[in-house]
Scaffold this motif. Structure first.
Motif, short mmCIF file in Angstrom:
data_model
loop_
_atom_site.label_atom_id
_atom_site.label_comp_id
_atom_site.label_asym_id
_atom_site.label_seq_id
_atom_site.Cartn_x
_atom_site.Cartn_y
_atom_site.Cartn_z
N VAL A 25 46.41 31.61 36.20
CA VAL A 25 45.39 30.64 36.68
C VAL A 25 44.03 31.51 36.23
O VAL A 25 43.32 30.64 35.69
CB VAL A 25 45.31 30.63 38.10
CG1 VAL A 25 43.94 29.89 38.53
CG2 VAL A 25 46.17 29.70 38.88
N LEU A 26 44.10 32.76 36.29
CA LEU A 26 42.90 33.50 35.87
C LEU A 26 42.76 33.60 34.42
O LEU A 26 41.73 33.21 33.65
CB LEU A 26 42.71 34.80 36.42
CG LEU A 26 42.57 34.97 37.95
CD1 LEU A 26 42.57 36.34 38.41
CD2 LEU A 26 41.25 34.25 38.31
N ILE A 27 43.62 33.62 33.75
CA ILE A 27 43.74 33.30 32.31
C ILE A 27 43.48 32.11 31.73
O ILE A 27 42.56 32.17 30.73
CB ILE A 27 45.36 33.87 31.72
CG1 ILE A 27 45.50 35.42 31.78
CG2 ILE A 27 45.21 33.76 30.12
CD1 ILE A 27 46.92 35.85 31.69
N ASP A 28 43.93 31.20 32.53
CA ASP A 28 43.61 29.71 32.02
C ASP A 28 42.08 29.62 32.18
O ASP A 28 41.31 28.95 31.34
CB ASP A 28 44.33 28.87 32.70
CG ASP A 28 45.73 28.67 32.12
OD1 ASP A 28 45.99 29.27 31.16
OD2 ASP A 28 46.42 28.18 33.06
N ALA B 260 44.78 41.81 29.53
CA ALA B 260 45.51 41.84 28.31
C ALA B 260 45.30 40.60 27.77
O ALA B 260 45.33 40.54 26.33
CB ALA B 260 47.03 42.03 28.33
N HIS B 261 45.21 39.49 28.58
CA HIS B 261 45.59 38.10 27.71
C HIS B 261 44.11 37.09 27.88
O HIS B 261 43.87 36.28 27.32
CB HIS B 261 46.53 37.19 28.29
CG HIS B 261 47.82 37.95 28.14
ND1 HIS B 261 48.51 37.88 26.83
CD2 HIS B 261 48.66 38.56 28.78
CE1 HIS B 261 49.60 38.30 26.84
NE2 HIS B 261 49.67 38.99 28.00
N ALA B 262 43.08 37.66 28.76
CA ALA B 262 41.91 36.54 29.12
C ALA B 262 41.03 36.50 27.86
O ALA B 262 41.14 37.48 26.95
CB ALA B 262 41.20 37.19 30.43
N SER B 263 40.64 35.49 27.80
CA SER B 263 39.65 35.20 26.72
C SER B 263 38.22 35.70 26.75
O SER B 263 37.35 36.09 25.98
CB SER B 263 39.45 33.62 26.40
OG SER B 263 40.80 33.27 26.07
#
Length: 275
Positions: free
Chosen positions: A89-92, A116-119
């Motif tokens: 959810v946080l990555i989205d 590692a994956h968040a924008s």
């Protein structure tokens, strides 16, 4: 970081002490930046003994809202209750966000995956403490002659916003960045090597003070066999430690470098991770 003025600061609510500290820090960052705040919590479609269902996570969100309103009466957070995994959810939510804050502790900690994956930049409140010194410096790790522009930009802007000192730290071991160094690796003295390490750091920072003339800079080139430990020690009285996802010794294909992964779990202050 998003340039849109309505881009929110996003925080994950997981019911842990570190999670609530992340909410407080996210609220402070939203206030400093003049941004809205969004809080997310998640539940499992079928609750089990290790994870509460929807009613439990609603309680977490209500408590988080109360924490925010008590510390920042003018801030009205938006809340979201989702089904599934908090990290996903946080990555989205990071797409278009100004900043994402998450706690590191707890059985369901999402910090490494989000970092590692968040924008967007990710602010991790570590299990080692996570209590920032309000007037403390911003410490940023500098990888010798290969500084990470996103991390330096974030660090300079954060120091300027808070009106605190910026401490760029370069930890060198044995020889400072021999590819660009004038020191003979087969015949050198420690004092000359230290001077060369400082020169390498100064060159890595060239031009940044001109871009941010209001920021006080205190650069540090330290002899240490363990860069992660050097950053952890330097951040003991810091407001924040800033690193890159790729901060590591040597090159790696891992999404998070070895140094970054270690400071996420052990730093005594919040850690900002930049891609």
């Amino acid at each position: 970081m998003s340039n849109r003025p309505d881009s929110p600061v996003v925080a994950g609510v997981d019911g842990t002490a570190a999670g609530f500290r992340a909410v407080r820090l996210a609220a402070s960052e939203a206030t400093l930046r003049g941004r809205p705040l969004t809080l997310f919590a998640t539940h499992r479609p079928q609750p089990d003994q290790t994870r509460p269902g929807e009613s439990g996570t609603r309680h977490w969100l209500a408590e988080a809202e109360s924490v925010v309103r008590e510390a920042h009466p003018g801030l009205s957070p938006r809340v979201g209750l989702e089904s599934g995994d908090l990290a996903d959810v946080l990555i989205d939510a990071s797409h278009g966000a100004e900043l994402v804050a998450v706690g590191e502790t707890g059985e369901f900690a999402a910090s490494e995956r989000v970092a590692a994956h968040a924008s967007a930049p990710v602010l991790v409140v570590t299990g080692a403490g996570g209590h920032p010194a309000p007037d403390g410096p911003i410490v940023v790790g500098v990888d010798g002659a290969n500084p990470w522009p996103a991390a330096l930009t974030f660090a300079f802007e954060e120091a300027e916003r808070r009106g605190v000192t910026l401490v760029p730290l370069y930890a060198w071991s044995g020889l400072p960045d021999t590819a660009l160094s004038e020191v003979d690796p087969f015949a050198y003295d420690l004092r000359r090597a230290a001077d060369e390490a400082d020169r390498v750091l100064a060159e890595a920072l060239a031009g940044w003070s001109e871009r941010y003339p209001q920021v006080r800079v205190r650069r540090r080139a330290v002899l240490h066999h363990d860069p992660a430990e050097a950053l952890i020690q330097a951040s003991e009285q810091a407001a924040m430690l800033v690193v890159s996802t790729c901060s590591h010794v040597g090159r790696s294909e891992q999404l998070l470098g070895t140094v970054t992964r270690r400071v996420l779990h052990r730093a005594p202050c919040p850690v900002a991770v930049l891609r």
